[in-house]
Structures are given as C-alpha cells and as structure tokens.
Design an enzyme around this catalytic site. Structure first.
Site, PDB file in Angstrom:
ATOM      1  N   HIS A 141      20.233 -36.034  -7.077  1.00 41.37           N
ATOM      2  CA  HIS A 141      19.563 -36.523  -5.868  1.00 41.37           C
ATOM      3  C   HIS A 141      18.049 -36.362  -5.940  1.00 41.37           C
ATOM      4  CE1 HIS A 141      23.361 -37.324  -3.954  1.00 41.37           C
ATOM      5  NE2 HIS A 141      23.776 -36.099  -4.258  1.00 41.37           N
ATOM      6  N   GLU A 183       9.297 -14.849 -10.675  1.00 38.50           N
ATOM      7  CA  GLU A 183       8.533 -13.718 -10.169  1.00 38.50           C
ATOM      8  C   GLU A 183       7.908 -12.881 -11.287  1.00 38.50           C
ATOM      9  OE1 GLU A 183      11.331 -11.091  -8.207  1.00 38.50           O
ATOM     10  OE2 GLU A 183       9.730  -9.998  -7.233  1.00 38.50           O
ATOM     11  N   ASN A 235      -2.023   2.240   5.707  1.00 39.94           N
ATOM     12  CA  ASN A 235      -1.122   1.190   5.227  1.00 39.94           C
ATOM     13  C   ASN A 235      -0.656   0.423   6.454  1.00 39.94           C
ATOM     14  OD1 ASN A 235       0.977  -0.314   4.092  1.00 39.94           O
ATOM     15  ND2 ASN A 235       2.407   1.400   4.116  1.00 39.94           N
ATOM     16  N   CYS A 273       0.818  -1.198   0.000  1.00 35.78           N
ATOM     17  CA  CYS A 273       0.000   0.000   0.000  1.00 35.78           C
ATOM     18  C   CYS A 273       0.862   1.262   0.000  1.00 35.78           C
ATOM     19  CB  CYS A 273      -0.943   0.097   1.196  1.00 35.78           C
ATOM     20  SG  CYS A 273      -1.999  -1.333   1.347  1.00 35.78           S
ATOM     21  N   LYS A 294      14.036 -14.221  -9.685  1.00 34.21           N
ATOM     22  CA  LYS A 294      13.698 -13.140 -10.620  1.00 34.21           C
ATOM     23  C   LYS A 294      12.883 -13.697 -11.765  1.00 34.21           C
ATOM     24  CE  LYS A 294      14.563 -10.639  -8.955  1.00 34.21           C
ATOM     25  NZ  LYS A 294      14.820  -9.895  -7.807  1.00 34.21           N
ATOM     26  N   LYS A 350       6.169  -4.070  -3.379  1.00 34.67           N
ATOM     27  CA  LYS A 350       7.583  -3.766  -3.194  1.00 34.67           C
ATOM     28  C   LYS A 350       8.027  -3.885  -1.738  1.00 34.67           C
ATOM     29  CE  LYS A 350      11.466  -2.274  -4.840  1.00 34.67           C
ATOM     30  NZ  LYS A 350      12.143  -3.277  -5.656  1.00 34.67           N
ATOM     31  N   TRP A 383      -2.599  -2.904  -1.653  1.00 34.98           N
ATOM     32  CA  TRP A 383      -2.184  -4.304  -1.779  1.00 34.98           C
ATOM     33  C   TRP A 383      -2.983  -5.018  -0.699  1.00 34.98           C
ATOM     34  CZ3 TRP A 383       0.111  -8.215   1.116  1.00 34.98           C
ATOM     35  CH2 TRP A 383       0.703  -9.260   0.400  1.00 34.98           C
ATOM     36  N   GLU A 439      18.962 -16.400  -6.920  1.00 34.84           N
ATOM     37  CA  GLU A 439      18.406 -15.077  -7.221  1.00 34.84           C
ATOM     38  C   GLU A 439      17.875 -15.028  -8.662  1.00 34.84           C
ATOM     39  OE1 GLU A 439      17.256 -12.647  -5.916  1.00 34.84           O
ATOM     40  OE2 GLU A 439      17.343 -11.042  -7.394  1.00 34.84           O
TER      41      GLU A 439
HETATM   42  C1  F6R Z   1      12.217  -9.982  -5.247  1.00 37.71           C
HETATM   43  C2  F6R Z   1      12.101  -9.022  -4.171  1.00 37.71           C
HETATM   44  C3  F6R Z   1      11.724  -9.521  -2.826  1.00 37.71           C
HETATM   45  C4  F6R Z   1      12.431  -8.713  -1.729  1.00 37.71           C
HETATM   46  C5  F6R Z   1      11.937  -9.141  -0.346  1.00 37.71           C
HETATM   47  C6  F6R Z   1      12.685  -8.451   0.758  1.00 37.71           C
HETATM   48  O1  F6R Z   1      12.562  -9.378  -6.452  1.00 37.71           O
HETATM   49  O2  F6R Z   1      12.261  -7.854  -4.365  1.00 37.71           O
HETATM   50  O3  F6R Z   1      11.987 -10.872  -2.690  1.00 37.71           O
HETATM   51  O4  F6R Z   1      13.807  -8.917  -1.837  1.00 37.71           O
HETATM   52  O5  F6R Z   1      10.569  -8.847  -0.237  1.00 37.71           O
HETATM   53  O6  F6R Z   1      12.582  -7.077   0.661  1.00 37.71           O
HETATM   54  P1  F6R Z   1      13.563  -6.110   1.419  1.00 37.71           P
HETATM   55  O7  F6R Z   1      14.902  -6.209   0.786  1.00 37.71           O
HETATM   56  O8  F6R Z   1      12.953  -4.755   1.253  1.00 37.71           O
HETATM   57  O9  F6R Z   1      13.595  -6.559   2.842  1.00 37.71           O
END
Ligand code: F6R
Length: 577
Positions: A474, A458, A100, A2, A455, A572, A74, A451
């Site tokens: 395995h 996601e 929020n 949010c 990515k 985010k 959100w 990672e």
């Molecule tokens: C994936 C992504 C999330 C964040 C996670 C932690 O692309 O951005 O997996 O890495 O939500 O967020 P922070 O770094 O803000 O604690």
C-alpha cells in the site's frame, strides 16, 4: 532527564559525587558539573561533555570538602554549553543548586527577579531557583526560603541545594521528578536513582510528591510544602553493587540483553492477582505508554482483544487528544521508569477511571497515581535503550492473560536465542552501511517488529520502519529496491503463509531478506536467516523474536562506532512533555 546527586558525610564529597555521576549518566549526558563546599567557599567545576571526560579534564576530585552536589544534564532550556551546565548559583555565589525537571513559569519569574536586580549567568530555567532562594534568605532561614521558593514554581523539579555559610546541610525537594534519600552511617545522600548511592548504603527513602527534606551528617527531616514534618517509609534493597556495572560486558546494553534470561523469572514471579481482577471488572481497557513500553502496550491490547475484551493501546502524549475515558474504563499504564511525563499527564487527564500501573520503579510517580501497581522486578536498566525491561513488561502482560504454567520455559527460550549471537555478529556488517531498513511481521508479532525497528534506529542512527507485512504493497514497496534490507519476523504460526507472500513481494523488488524463522520455505527464500526453536508454544514467539533483533541492533551500533548505551539526543527517563 538529568541526574542529580548530593552528599554530606565525612568522605571526600568530590570523589563520592563523581562516582555517583558516572552511575547517573544514563539519565542525561550532554554536560556535567559538581559543587563542593570547603569551609565557607563553594567550589564549582562544570562543562559540556560526558562525565568521564569533563571530570578528568577539570580534575573534579581535586576539590576538598565533605558536602557537595552534582548534576549530569539532558538539555531542555538553553543550549549545551558551560554556562548552562549545572550547578547554578545566585548572584553572590552563596547558594548553589542542581535541578532536574522543567520550571514552566520561569520566564515570568526571571523578569520579576531581573527587575529586582538579579543578574543571570545562564539561559536555564533552573537558575531562577537559586535567585529566588537568594531573595528569600534576606528575611528568612534557608529552609523557610526553600519552602516559599518551591511554592512559586510551576512544573517539575528534583532539587538539591546548599549554601556557602551556616550549617552544612543539603536542601532537597521533589515534584514530578524522582529523588531518593540514601541513609548511611554518619553520611547522607540523595540522588535521582538508587544505583548511584549503592556503594554507600542499601537503605533508602523515596521522597513523595511535594516532599522537601533537609539532610545533615546525623540524619534527615522531611517536610510538606507547608513546613509540617512528615514521615516516609524506608526501604532496603538487596542489590549488589555489580547490578549497576557492566559485569564484564563491553556495554550495559549487552549485559542487559544477556540478563534477560534471569530477570524474566523475576518478572514472572510478580503478583498480578489484583491487576487481573481489575481487568475482569472493566468492559473497556485503555492502555497508555510511550516508546518501547507502547509496543508492550500494543502486545497487551492484542492479547486482550484475542480474549474478546475491548482493549486499545494509546501513545501517552496523544491520549488526551484522542480518548474519552469514562468510569467503565480501566487505564493500564506501562512505564519502566514510572516517571515518563507523557504518561503522568495522561493519568491526570483520565481522572474518572481506575488505573493499573506496570512499572519497574518502586515509589515512582505513576505508583502514586495508580489504584494498583504491578512491579516488573527487572532490576535497574542503565542502557538508554530498553531491552530487559521490555521482555519483563511482556512477561507481566502475558501473565495477566495466560496461566503461569504456559510461560514456564521462557528463560530457556531466551537463552537459546542468545546463543545466536555469533550468527548475528556475522550478519551485522551487511547492514552497517545501509540507509534504510524495514521490518515486517503479522498479527501478534507486529509489536515486536515495531520494537525491533525502534531499537535499531535508536542506536544505529539508520532509518528504519516496521509494518504489518500486508501494508508494504500500500505504499512502502516503492522504497524496496536492490539491496534494501527487509527483516522478516516469520515464526511458523498462523501468520506464516501470508507473510511468505510479503517476503516474495519484497524479494521480487531486489530486497535483501533477513528472516528469523523456524520454517524451511522462508529460510530458503532468505539471504540470511536466524533460526527460531521448532518446538515452542506459538504464543511465546514474541520473546524469541525480540532477543536476536536487540542483538542485531547492538552489533550494528558498535560496528558504526556508536556507544549503544548513550545514543545521541536521548535520555533514559523522559520527564518532560
Ligand atoms: C527506547 C526507550 C524509550 C522508552 C520510553 C518510555 O529504547 O527506552 O522509548 O520506552 O521513553 O519510557 P518508560 O517506559 O520509562 O515510560
């Protein structure tokens, strides 16, 4: 999780708020709403959908008035629908607010308010705040009612509220959810994040936990929950407005991937002296993070273990179930937002140990819980998928372990890998219709495989997994059949010969091999290959490996018709546990 914004000034509030909401949309984008006061009436427009679509169809900017608030959601409590969209009002439509966070005791409060006759229009936890305020102002001023209502809330909140009558003021508060005041000339703003206010001011006051503030055209006053006036530091940022724009790229994510060549130097300039000292002083290092930041944490644990330190990376949400920190433990938290609820919860759990935070957000909640903070300086990241903040985290982490000189040509390495974009664009169509994709690596490159896989899934919605190469046999090898893509992270370092064997195992089962390598034997065995520079220090391979894999995820996402900046169901800054 949010985004909220408030404005009081002389401009058309609906315009300022709609613009701000567009910049906050990365925080949540399932519904959006605005409330503006014009004279003694509150005009509210809201619905499910993204900012652009809803603000156009409901014509947000047609509302007159110079004080208002907005919200992009959100969903946590209640389905995604018009009624649950913010802002929320009391029974008489005389108080309106955006929230929020999560009010944990909302069921109990709702029952209490219902018994008093309050009627609720939504299923949200947020709406109870408007009714609490309504109850309070029967016998108190709005500020008194605001303070007493906040005291009754358990959980997290960033709130902006206003009334339809009385002086034109915004009432704002924060606890475990970010809120920053923007100080303009003859106008005041507040928002979840700085970029939403950059058009109006470069002077900001990040609120601290438990702060309550009242904003008017002439200025602001900040109070503690007890009502005592407090002073908070103003900060000035030198960011241009373009920092929160796409800068000619079709998506923020692509801009942010490309920006890595610049921001890596900013991150390398960060001051890690105190952080290094803390690491040296402790015999045990617990690294705590979530998602992408957890992968950076795995990298730190790998690098520290190589130096002989006892270090372990933990998923933040599980930390309290599995770890037993003591006074000899140093907790290192890595979080770009500095607001991730799982991380904050782990920090509170580890109350006996010292804490070092690595974050991108000045004044964020983790900085208040940490004994020492290293700022990553990667600028705001708008794309929901972390890209530049990941390489910035790596830069800080590497600087904690290696002398700075070893890292001096990182920007050049990243630039070289960005030049592979055309080659990557040609490979992307081969993955578009796949159901599963596997990533393999070994040693210090494994966190990069994790990672890359995160990515990829996601933003493409294609299932993917990552493994240390030796693990395939395995179990997972049973999934490698004709045409299943296996992406092999194979720089020529100590991991190469064993990884070559894993590549052959996958290939023998019909897997389609995509390698990122500077080794000819790996390249010759691959169906597709992206070249790595030959003459770089092997410790820097993680930086070279992640960039093409971010680009690959991006291009597959776009080919599949997905907006990589706003993948479904995600937000985010994850401020709920
Ligand atoms: C994936 C992504 C999330 C964040 C996670 C932690 O692309 O951005 O997996 O890495 O939500 O967020 P922070 O770094 O803000 O604690």
């Amino acid at each position: 999780m949010c985004g909220i914004i408030g404005y009081v000034g002389s401009q058309k509030a609906s315009h300022v708020i709609t613009e701000g909401l567009k910049r906050l949309e990365y925080r949540g984008y399932d519904s959006v709403g605005i409330a503006v006061r014009d004279g003694n009436s509150l005009n509210v427009k809201k619905d499910k959908g993204m900012v652009e679509e809803v603000s156009n169809s409901l014509d947000f900017v047609s509302i007159g008035g110079t004080i208002g608030l907005g919200h992009t959601r959100w969903a946590t409590h209640g389905a995604v629908c018009k009624a649950n969209s913010h802002p929320h009002a009391d029974c008489k439509n005389s108080i309106i607010l955006a929230h929020n966070g999560v009010i944990e005791n909302f069921v109990e409060l709702k029952h209490e308010l219902e018994k008093k006759g309050h009627k609720f229009a939504s299923e949200t936890d947020s709406e109870i705040i408007a009714h609490l305020l309504e109850d309070g102002i029967k016998s108190k001023t709005m500020l008194e009612s605001f303070l007493s209502s906040l005291k009754r809330l358990e959980g997290s909140y960033a709130i902006v509220a206003m009334t339809s009558a009385g002086e034109e003021k915004l009432f704002v508060a924060r606890r475990n959810s970010p809120l920053v005041i923007g100080v303009g000339k003859g106008e005041m703003l507040c928002a979840s994040d700085i970029p939403a206010m950059l058009k109006h001011t470069k002077t900001f006051v990040p609120l601290e936990e438990g702060d309550v503030a009242v904003l008017s055209r002439d200025g602001y006053n900040i109070y503690s929950l007890e009502g005592a006036e407090v002073t908070r530091k103003q900060i000035t940022v030198d960011w241009g407005l373009d920092i929160a724009q796409k800068g000619g790229y079709p998506h923020f994510m692509l801009r942010e991937i490309n920006d890595q060549k610049h921001f890596i130097n900013e991150s390398l300039a960060s001051d890690v002296t105190e952080g290094k000292k803390l690491i040296d002083q402790h015999s045990r290092i617990d690294i705590v993070a979530a998602g992408t930041s957890y992968h950076a944490g795995l990298m730190l644990s790998y690098l520290l273990s190589q130096t002989g330190k006892s270090a372990q990376a933990f998923i933040a949400s599980d930390y309290s179930f599995v770890a037993k920190p003591n006074k000899d433990t140093l907790m290192v938290v890595i979080t770009q937002s500095g607001e991730t609820a799982d991380v904050l919860q782990a920090m509170r759990f580890a109350d006996k140990c010292k804490k070092l935070a690595i974050t991108n957000t000045v004044g964020s909640s983790v900085t208040r819980l940490a004994d020492c903070t290293i700022l990553m300086n990667s600028g705001p990241e708008i794309g929901v998928a972390a890209t530049k903040t990941f390489t910035s985290q790596l830069a800080v982490i590497f600087k904690l372990v290696f002398p700075k000189e070893k890292l001096s040509n990182l920007s050049q390495i990243i630039s070289q890998m960005l030049e592979q974009e055309d080659a990557i664009k040609k490979i992307a169509p081969t993955l578009v219709a796949k159901e599963n994709v596997f990533f393999i690596a070994r040693g210090g490159n494994v966190p990069i495989a994790y990672e890359a896989s995160l990515k990829f899934k996601e933003i493409t919605y294609i299932h993917s997994e990552a493994y240390p190469g030796g693990e395939l046999k395995h179990g997972t090898l049973s999934l490698i059949t004709n045409g299943v893509p296996v992406i092999v992270l194979a720089p020529s370092d100590a991991t190469l010969s064993k990884l070559f064997g894993n590549l052959k195992e996958a290939k023998a089962r019909g897997g389609t091999i995509l390698s990122i390598t500077n080794d000819d034997s790996i390249k010759n065995e691959s169906d597709f290959s992206i070249p790595l520079p030959k003459n770089i220090d092997p410790i820097l391979y993680p930086f070279a490996l992640i960039v093409p894999l971010q680009l690959l995820a991006y291009h597959v996402s776009v080919l599949r018709g997905i907006n990589p900046d706003r993948p479904r169901n995600l937000a985010k800054s994850v401020t709920v546990e």
